[in-house]
Design an enzyme around this catalytic site. Sequence first.
Site, PDB file in Angstrom:
ATOM      1  N   SER A 118       0.264  -1.480  -0.051  1.00  0.00           N
ATOM      2  CA  SER A 118      -0.582  -0.150   0.042  1.00  0.00           C
ATOM      3  C   SER A 118       0.871   1.495   0.342  1.00  0.00           C
ATOM      4  O   SER A 118       1.906   1.469   0.463  1.00  0.00           O
ATOM      5  CB  SER A 118      -1.011  -0.254   1.296  1.00  0.00           C
ATOM      6  N   SER A 170       6.761  10.721   6.044  1.00  0.00           N
ATOM      7  CA  SER A 170       5.558  11.273   6.312  1.00  0.00           C
ATOM      8  C   SER A 170       4.558  11.527   5.674  1.00  0.00           C
ATOM      9  O   SER A 170       4.036  12.945   5.755  1.00  0.00           O
ATOM     10  CB  SER A 170       6.537  12.441   7.387  1.00  0.00           C
ATOM     11  N   LEU A 220      -1.057   9.312   4.958  1.00  0.00           N
ATOM     12  CA  LEU A 220      -2.057   9.324   4.584  1.00  0.00           C
ATOM     13  C   LEU A 220      -3.445  10.094   3.782  1.00  0.00           C
ATOM     14  O   LEU A 220      -3.630  10.254   3.420  1.00  0.00           O
ATOM     15  CB  LEU A 220      -2.954   8.862   5.979  1.00  0.00           C
ATOM     16  N   ASN A 264      -5.495  -1.258   7.473  1.00  0.00           N
ATOM     17  CA  ASN A 264      -4.809  -0.847   7.904  1.00  0.00           C
ATOM     18  C   ASN A 264      -4.628  -0.365   9.715  1.00  0.00           C
ATOM     19  O   ASN A 264      -5.123   0.866  10.132  1.00  0.00           O
ATOM     20  CB  ASN A 264      -4.502   0.809   7.085  1.00  0.00           C
ATOM     21  N   CYS A 296      -0.600   2.584  10.602  1.00  0.00           N
ATOM     22  CA  CYS A 296       0.405   4.002   9.670  1.00  0.00           C
ATOM     23  C   CYS A 296       0.559   4.744  11.012  1.00  0.00           C
ATOM     24  O   CYS A 296      -0.015   5.453  12.091  1.00  0.00           O
ATOM     25  CB  CYS A 296      -1.023   5.068   8.694  1.00  0.00           C
ATOM     26  N   LYS A 334      -2.882  -5.187   8.218  1.00  0.00           N
ATOM     27  CA  LYS A 334      -1.666  -4.571   8.886  1.00  0.00           C
ATOM     28  C   LYS A 334      -1.444  -4.549  10.129  1.00  0.00           C
ATOM     29  O   LYS A 334      -1.692  -3.163  10.391  1.00  0.00           O
ATOM     30  CB  LYS A 334      -1.448  -3.843   7.148  1.00  0.00           C
ATOM     31  N   ASN A 394       4.293  -2.898   9.150  1.00  0.00           N
ATOM     32  CA  ASN A 394       4.666  -1.246   8.191  1.00  0.00           C
ATOM     33  C   ASN A 394       5.500  -0.796   8.778  1.00  0.00           C
ATOM     34  O   ASN A 394       6.589  -1.759   9.448  1.00  0.00           O
ATOM     35  CB  ASN A 394       3.274  -0.670   9.188  1.00  0.00           C
ATOM     36  N   THR A 395       5.574   0.715   8.852  1.00  0.00           N
ATOM     37  CA  THR A 395       6.816   1.199   9.121  1.00  0.00           C
ATOM     38  C   THR A 395       7.224   1.258  10.293  1.00  0.00           C
ATOM     39  O   THR A 395       6.580   1.235  11.891  1.00  0.00           O
ATOM     40  CB  THR A 395       7.293   2.068   8.009  1.00  0.00           C
ATOM     41  N   GLY A 423       8.278  -2.786  -1.028  1.00  0.00           N
ATOM     42  CA  GLY A 423       7.125  -1.424  -0.822  1.00  0.00           C
ATOM     43  C   GLY A 423       8.175  -0.432  -1.221  1.00  0.00           C
ATOM     44  O   GLY A 423       8.538  -0.497  -2.580  1.00  0.00           O
TER      45      GLY A 423
HETATM   46  C1  FMN Z   1       6.100   6.871   0.890  1.00  0.00           C
HETATM   47  C2  FMN Z   1       5.208   5.375   0.992  1.00  0.00           C
HETATM   48  C3  FMN Z   1       3.958   6.124   1.259  1.00  0.00           C
HETATM   49  C4  FMN Z   1       3.100   5.126   2.319  1.00  0.00           C
HETATM   50  N1  FMN Z   1       2.078   4.831   1.931  1.00  0.00           N
HETATM   51  C5  FMN Z   1       1.712   3.394   2.943  1.00  0.00           C
HETATM   52  C6  FMN Z   1      -0.256   3.520   3.294  1.00  0.00           C
HETATM   53  O1  FMN Z   1      -0.569   4.362   2.731  1.00  0.00           O
HETATM   54  N2  FMN Z   1      -0.665   2.675   3.646  1.00  0.00           N
HETATM   55  C7  FMN Z   1       0.467   1.390   4.268  1.00  0.00           C
HETATM   56  O2  FMN Z   1      -0.373   0.166   4.807  1.00  0.00           O
HETATM   57  N3  FMN Z   1       1.286   1.164   4.552  1.00  0.00           N
HETATM   58  C8  FMN Z   1       1.849   2.631   3.745  1.00  0.00           C
HETATM   59  N4  FMN Z   1       3.326   2.492   3.706  1.00  0.00           N
HETATM   60  C9  FMN Z   1       4.257   1.624   4.244  1.00  0.00           C
HETATM   61  C10 FMN Z   1       4.766   0.452   2.572  1.00  0.00           C
HETATM   62  O3  FMN Z   1       3.110  -0.559   2.489  1.00  0.00           O
HETATM   63  C11 FMN Z   1       5.559  -1.038   3.495  1.00  0.00           C
HETATM   64  O4  FMN Z   1       4.425  -1.548   4.940  1.00  0.00           O
HETATM   65  C12 FMN Z   1       6.389  -0.657   4.201  1.00  0.00           C
HETATM   66  O5  FMN Z   1       7.562   0.435   3.728  1.00  0.00           O
HETATM   67  C13 FMN Z   1       7.507  -1.676   4.834  1.00  0.00           C
HETATM   68  O6  FMN Z   1       7.879  -1.755   3.393  1.00  0.00           O
HETATM   69  P1  FMN Z   1       9.205  -1.813   2.651  1.00  0.00           P
HETATM   70  O7  FMN Z   1      10.367  -1.595   3.378  1.00  0.00           O
HETATM   71  O8  FMN Z   1       9.944  -3.180   1.232  1.00  0.00           O
HETATM   72  O9  FMN Z   1       9.334  -0.581   1.468  1.00  0.00           O
HETATM   73  C14 FMN Z   1       3.981   3.531   2.691  1.00  0.00           C
HETATM   74  C15 FMN Z   1       5.308   3.429   2.296  1.00  0.00           C
HETATM   75  C16 FMN Z   1       6.122   4.303   1.467  1.00  0.00           C
HETATM   76  C17 FMN Z   1       7.609   4.462   1.796  1.00  0.00           C
END
Ligand code: FMN
Length: 295
Positions: A21, A68, A71, A124, A127, A160, A186-187, A259
């Site tokens: 996402s 940051s 959403l 989600n 976040c 998630k 998530n992050t 991601g």
């Molecule tokens: C720019 C950006 C926007 C994101 N937006 C969302 C979001 O709207 N909803 C969500 O559940 N996770 C969001 N994430 C988290 C990612 O879906 C993913 O969980 C996270 O980046 C960890 O994976 P990665 O290490 O492969 O990036 C976002 C991540 C990034 C970098």
Amino acid sequence: MSNLKTHIGKLELKNPVLIASGICGFAEENIDVLNKVGGTIFKTVTLNPTNGNCPPRVVDTYEGMLNSIGLENPGVDGIKDKLSYIKKIRTKKIASFLGFDEKEFYLILKKLENYKIFDAYELNLSCPNVKKGKWFYNLKNLRKLLKNIRFITKKPLIAKLSPETQVVKIAQICKELGYDGVTLINTYSAIAVDYKEQKFCLGNIFGGLSGPVIKPLALRWVYEVKKSVGINIIGCGGIIEGKDAIEHFLVGASAVQIGSGYFRNPQLPIEVVKFVEKYLKEKRVSLKDLIGKLI
Ligand SMILES: Cc1cc2nc3c(=O)[nH]c(=O)nc-3n(C[C@H](O)[C@H](O)[C@H](O)COP(=O)(O)O)c2cc1C
């Protein structure tokens, strides 16, 4: 050809690679990649349109990135304008949503159901960039929310989770309530500082850390939840090449999400699918047998 099919509960995927996402937006140029992966989780939608946080909203860090975005999305009604785009995607289409209170969650899901276009939903619960909406970290509130949501839809439901909550307990609740799976993770909430300018790098000070730096942390949660809860898991965190996906499978993920690796290389999802296929062939192992082999 190896069989790459996998299941997250009732959700069948033609291959185990998904787009996470917030990564692809609703841009036409991505369609070709999205049609070759198992599915796409769209940007999280909220009830009302949201502008997100003040800039700067993205910064590169050692072995990862901080965002940051907060959403930013057109709100659930705003998806109407994206329907013709979404219809072009022939693989699984998964909507991600977040409410700032219990009622919002129910309302958003009902509206998403009315579009009759999504194959599954990802809640989600995670976040790190929004200040409101953390009420659901209380387990009693959360159980009630998850239970009521399960009643609203018959479609596959995935939660998630944030790595900074009671991950195992929440995954256990999801299992008890018949959720099809959990996405881990998530992050991580983090800060970046510009020492030259002596200021914070992000307008919001805090951002979500993603990328290679979080892979070992993600693997830890996938392993721990698979071992102690046994629910279906979609591994997410730090996948920037094919071998990272294999590591997620070995510790228990039945599928993975890509991601921030996509920003470095938009062809990465396709490359990961090919790598997994080659790996299974060379090792003469099925995906099913690979999943959770180290547990
Ligand atoms: C720019 C950006 C926007 C994101 N937006 C969302 C979001 O709207 N909803 C969500 O559940 N996770 C969001 N994430 C988290 C990612 O879906 C993913 O969980 C996270 O980046 C960890 O994976 P990665 O290490 O492969 O990036 C976002 C991540 C990034 C970098």
